[in-house]
Each structure stands twice: as structure tokens, then as C-alpha cells.
Enzyme design. Structure first.
Site, PDB file in Angstrom:
ATOM      1  N   TRP A 106      -2.848   5.607   0.226  1.00  0.00           N
ATOM      2  CA  TRP A 106      -2.470   4.179   0.264  1.00  0.00           C
ATOM      3  C   TRP A 106      -1.559   3.880   1.429  1.00  0.00           C
ATOM      4  CZ3 TRP A 106      -5.802   1.240  -1.687  1.00  0.00           C
ATOM      5  CH2 TRP A 106      -6.496   1.601  -2.839  1.00  0.00           C
TER       6      TRP A 106
ATOM      7  N   ASP B   4       5.216  -0.616  -1.569  1.00  0.00           N
ATOM      8  CA  ASP B   4       3.980  -0.843  -2.321  1.00  0.00           C
ATOM      9  C   ASP B   4       4.158  -0.128  -3.667  1.00  0.00           C
ATOM     10  OD1 ASP B   4       1.517  -0.821  -3.526  1.00  0.00           O
ATOM     11  OD2 ASP B   4       0.452   0.125  -1.843  1.00  0.00           O
TER      12      ASP B   4
ATOM     13  N   LYS C 216      -2.587  -1.833 -12.573  1.00  0.00           N
ATOM     14  CA  LYS C 216      -2.107  -0.526 -13.015  1.00  0.00           C
ATOM     15  C   LYS C 216      -1.056  -0.669 -14.119  1.00  0.00           C
ATOM     16  CE  LYS C 216      -4.042   1.021  -8.992  1.00  0.00           C
ATOM     17  NZ  LYS C 216      -4.069   0.828  -7.555  1.00  0.00           N
TER      18      LYS C 216
HETATM   19  C1  LIG Z   1      -4.437   0.569  -6.392  1.00  0.00           C
HETATM   20  C2  LIG Z   1      -3.491   0.580  -5.253  1.00  0.00           C
HETATM   21  C3  LIG Z   1      -3.669  -0.266  -4.139  1.00  0.00           C
HETATM   22  C4  LIG Z   1      -4.850  -1.190  -4.004  1.00  0.00           C
HETATM   23  O1  LIG Z   1      -4.688  -2.272  -4.822  1.00  0.00           O
HETATM   24  P1  LIG Z   1      -5.711  -3.505  -4.791  1.00  0.00           P
HETATM   25  O2  LIG Z   1      -5.047  -4.424  -5.761  1.00  0.00           O
HETATM   26  O3  LIG Z   1      -7.031  -2.988  -5.222  1.00  0.00           O
HETATM   27  O4  LIG Z   1      -5.732  -4.034  -3.419  1.00  0.00           O
HETATM   28  C5  LIG Z   1      -2.727  -0.222  -3.144  1.00  0.00           C
HETATM   29  N1  LIG Z   1      -1.668   0.598  -3.212  1.00  0.00           N
HETATM   30  C6  LIG Z   1      -1.457   1.427  -4.258  1.00  0.00           C
HETATM   31  C7  LIG Z   1      -0.260   2.314  -4.272  1.00  0.00           C
HETATM   32  C8  LIG Z   1      -2.367   1.434  -5.299  1.00  0.00           C
HETATM   33  O5  LIG Z   1      -2.163   2.250  -6.345  1.00  0.00           O
END
Ligand SMILES: *Cc1c(COP(=O)(O)O)cnc(C)c1O
Length: 360
Positions: free
Chosen positions: A102, A172, A196
């Protein structure tokens, strides 16, 4: 039909109590004769839902008053672009930590907007740890520092909050937000896709310090401008109303569970049980350095990968689903977010021991 323990990394399990409440309120929300999905986002009913969810999130995370909480769309992936568009301001450089899949995506997107200095990378060790702060090579003139506190695919988590002085820290937090208390005041921006640990896919939460907004790059589309959303209370366009409502139900559920301190205790216990099961066996292995192991995403491999398929099939028969590892790493991955009951982890640990006994 019975519910399974779903170890998906995202979209992931939601608390059963939340789904039941949503079912009860599905056709007629609080005597309005309509579903939340059918409401005007500007009507007083939805406004009350939105305000309560926002206030509950502020309370849960102890978000200081000088931060905006935004309920947006576009996923965490859109934030990979929105962050540089909003935070570069008069600068041309940003620092990024590269700790996994990521981080890499965030870096790739940022490169379209600025010079990216990779201040630290753990790629050489196969992304199996988080870099210590004294290993970073930060630049003098970075607009911000971006990192991924929990790498969802690698199962690597920072066990400290970086100190970046006056340079805003951007995180993030998609796969770790709400898993424990954090000090929001250490951050310039926190963002997370909801699917998540917050609610359903389609909702993105952004927490941004107010002094950082309103200085976007030239020609930034309105929908990519934090200030536009902040001024409109996240209603500059139609927000993801049902996701916002479900997130609000999750926030209420979290408050009943003792807030983030209560969740932290449960989450730590769940993770400890699973790592212990892996570490005390020669049959299972986790590649991550112990002090950087994620509480939320636990990748593990079987000593004999030829058994992977059987493991997954037999696990599914016991109601333990979506344990297959990410396609880029193979093996297994158990995502054990807030909504995964402790009984789910206990059942998985029992199954793993039994499988080992029969196949080890
Ligand atoms: C799942 C995830 C993403 C992507 O998220 P989207 O909502 O599908 O764009 C980005 N960063 C992390 C750390 C993730 O776990």
C-alpha cells in the site's frame, strides 16, 4: 443458514449486532416510513444520523476541535492523490516511507504531483519490519511525511508514532483505525477506506487538521478539495448516506464495547493467541519481525505449501472462511479486525492445531 467467521481483509466482517439493527431499521427508520437509503441527505432525519456518527467518531478517537472529520467516497486509493493535491501547498517535495504494497501505491500516485523522497524502505528485507525512526533519511523541505501504520498485505505494523516536528504526518490507517486509542494530535491527516474497520465499502473517512486545508494545487477538482467538503459538512455532493449510517451504528457498538481502550484489549488478546499458535508450532510460520507484527492482519504459511488447498477447504467446512493469503504473498492471511469475535480466533487456533496433528 449460519454465519461464518470471515477472515477477509476487506470488505470484512461487520458486527452482527450492527447488521441486526440495520435489518430492524431497513424498511422504516424510526417511524419515518422509509429506509435510510431513501432519505434526502439534507433532510433533518439524515442530518441527525450524520451528526451523531460524526460526534461519536470524534468522541471515540478523541479528535481535537481543530480537526475536520470528512465522510467521503473514492476509497483510500483516492486519498493517495488527494493528499498531495491538498498538502503540497507551496512545496514540491514529500517524504514517504515504503513498507509494503500500500505504501508503494501511495508513492506511485504522489509521484504524479511532486518529488517523492523515499525516506526509508524495508523492501530489501521483504517488507517484514517497520523502519526505526533513526534509519530515516528525511528531506529538509518536505511538505509532509506519509506512511502506512499497518500494511494490510504484509501484516506489518508500526509500533510507534513517527515524530516529524513541524512537518505534517499523514497516515493511511485503512486497516488499523479504531483498533486502539491513538493520539490524533500527532497527525496532519489520517485517512481510511471504511471496508476494513469502519463500515461497508464506498465510504472513506478523512481526519484533517484545519490549518492544512484550503491551499490546493491549481486546477484541483472540487471533489478532491478537502476545503470544499469541510465547508459543506461532507455534503458538497451526495455523500454515501447508507455507509455513513452503518458506520454510525459501528461507532455506537464500539462505545458499548468500552471504546477504543476496550477494543485494544480484545484485539491484543486475539492477536497474541494467533501468533502464539503460529510460533509454538514448526508447522506454521509468520515472516514478520515480532515487534512489528500487525494486530489486524496475520499472514502465515504452512511448512508444506502443497497442503494449502486442503487447509483452506477444511477450514471453510468449519465456518472459517477467506483465509487465503493475498495473491502476491501466498499462504494464508487471517484478518482479525474489531468485528471478528474472539470466538472466531479461538476456533481458528483449534482448527490449526487439529490440522497440524493430522498432517504434521
Ligand atoms: C485496503 C487498503 C487500501 C485500498 O483501499 P480502497 O478503499 O480500496 O481504495 C489502501 N491502503 C490500505 C492500507 C488498505 O488496507
Amino acid at each position: 443458514m449460519s454465519r461464518v467467521f470471515n477472515f477477509s481483509a476487506g470488505p470484512a466482517m461487520l458486527p452482527q449486532e450492527v447488521l441486526e439493527r440495520a435489518r430492524e431499521e431497513m424498511l422504516d427508520w424510526h417511524g419515518t416510513g422509509m429506509s435510510v437509503m431513501e432519505m434526502s441527505h439534507r433532510g433533518k432525519e439524515f442530518m441527525s444520523i450524520a451528526e451523531k456518527a460524526t460526534a461519536d467518531l470524534r468522541e471515540l478517537m478523541a479528535v481535537p476541535d481543530d480537526y475536520e472529520i470528512l465522510f467521503l467516497q473514492g476509497g483510500a486509493s483516492s486519498q493517495f492523490a488527494m493528499v498531495p493535491m491538498n498538502l503540497l501547498r507551496d512545496k514540491t517535495k514529500a517524504d514517504y516511507l515504503n513498507t509494503g504494497a500500500w505504501s508503494k501505491k501511495a508513492i506511485g500516485e504522489a509521484k504524479k504531483f511532486c518529488d517523492v523522497n523515499v525516506a526509508a524502505t524495508t523492501e530489501a528485507d521483504g517488507f517484514s519490519s517497520a523502519p526505526a525512526q533513526d534509519e530515516w533519511q528525511i528531506s529538509a523541505d518536505a511538505a509532509y511525511v506519509h506512511y502506512t501504520p499497518n500494511e494490510t498485505i504484509g501484516g506489518v505494523e508500526f509500533n510507534y508514532i513517527p515524530e516529524t516536528g513541524d512537518v505534517p504526518l499523514v497516515a493511511d490507517m485503512s486497516s488499523t483505525i479504531l483498533s486502539r486509542p491513538i493520539d490524533v494530535s500527532k497527525y496532519g491527516v489520517i485517512y481510511a477506506g471504511a471496508q476494513k474497520n469502519i463500515g461497508p465499502a464506498g465510504l472513506t473517512v478523512v481526519i484533517v487538521r484545519k490549518d492544512l486545508i484550503g491551499q490546493t494545487l491549481d486546477k484541483t477538482p472540487a471533489m478532491f478539495d478537502y476545503q470544499v467538503h469541510a465547508e459543506a459538512g461532507s455534503m458538497a455532493n451526495t455523500p454515501p448516506t447508507y455507509g455513513w449510517y452503518l458506520a454510525g451504528l459501528v461507532f455506537e457498538w464500539l462505545k458499548e464495547k468500552g471504546g477504543l481502550q476496550g477494543m485494544a484489549e480484545i484485539n491484543k488478546r486475539k492477536a497474541d493467541k494467533l501468533y502464539q499458535a503460529i510460533d509454538t508450532s514448526d508447522f506454521y510460520a509468520n515472516p514478520v519481525r515480532p515487534d512489528c507484527r500487525s494486530w489486524m492482519n496475520v499472514p502465515f504459511t504452512l511448512a508444506n505449501p502443497d497442503l494449502d488447498k486442503t487447509f483452506l477447504e477444511e477450514a471453510a467446512k468449519q465456518g472459517l472462511t477467506t483465509l487465503k493469503g493475498h495473491r502476491s504473498v501466498g499462504g494464508m492471511r487471517a484478518s482479525i479486525y474489531n468485528a471478528m469475535p474472539e470466538a472466531g480466533v479461538d476456533t481458528l487456533v483449534e482448527f490449526m492445531a487439529d490440522f497440524e496433528k493430522r498432517n504434521g
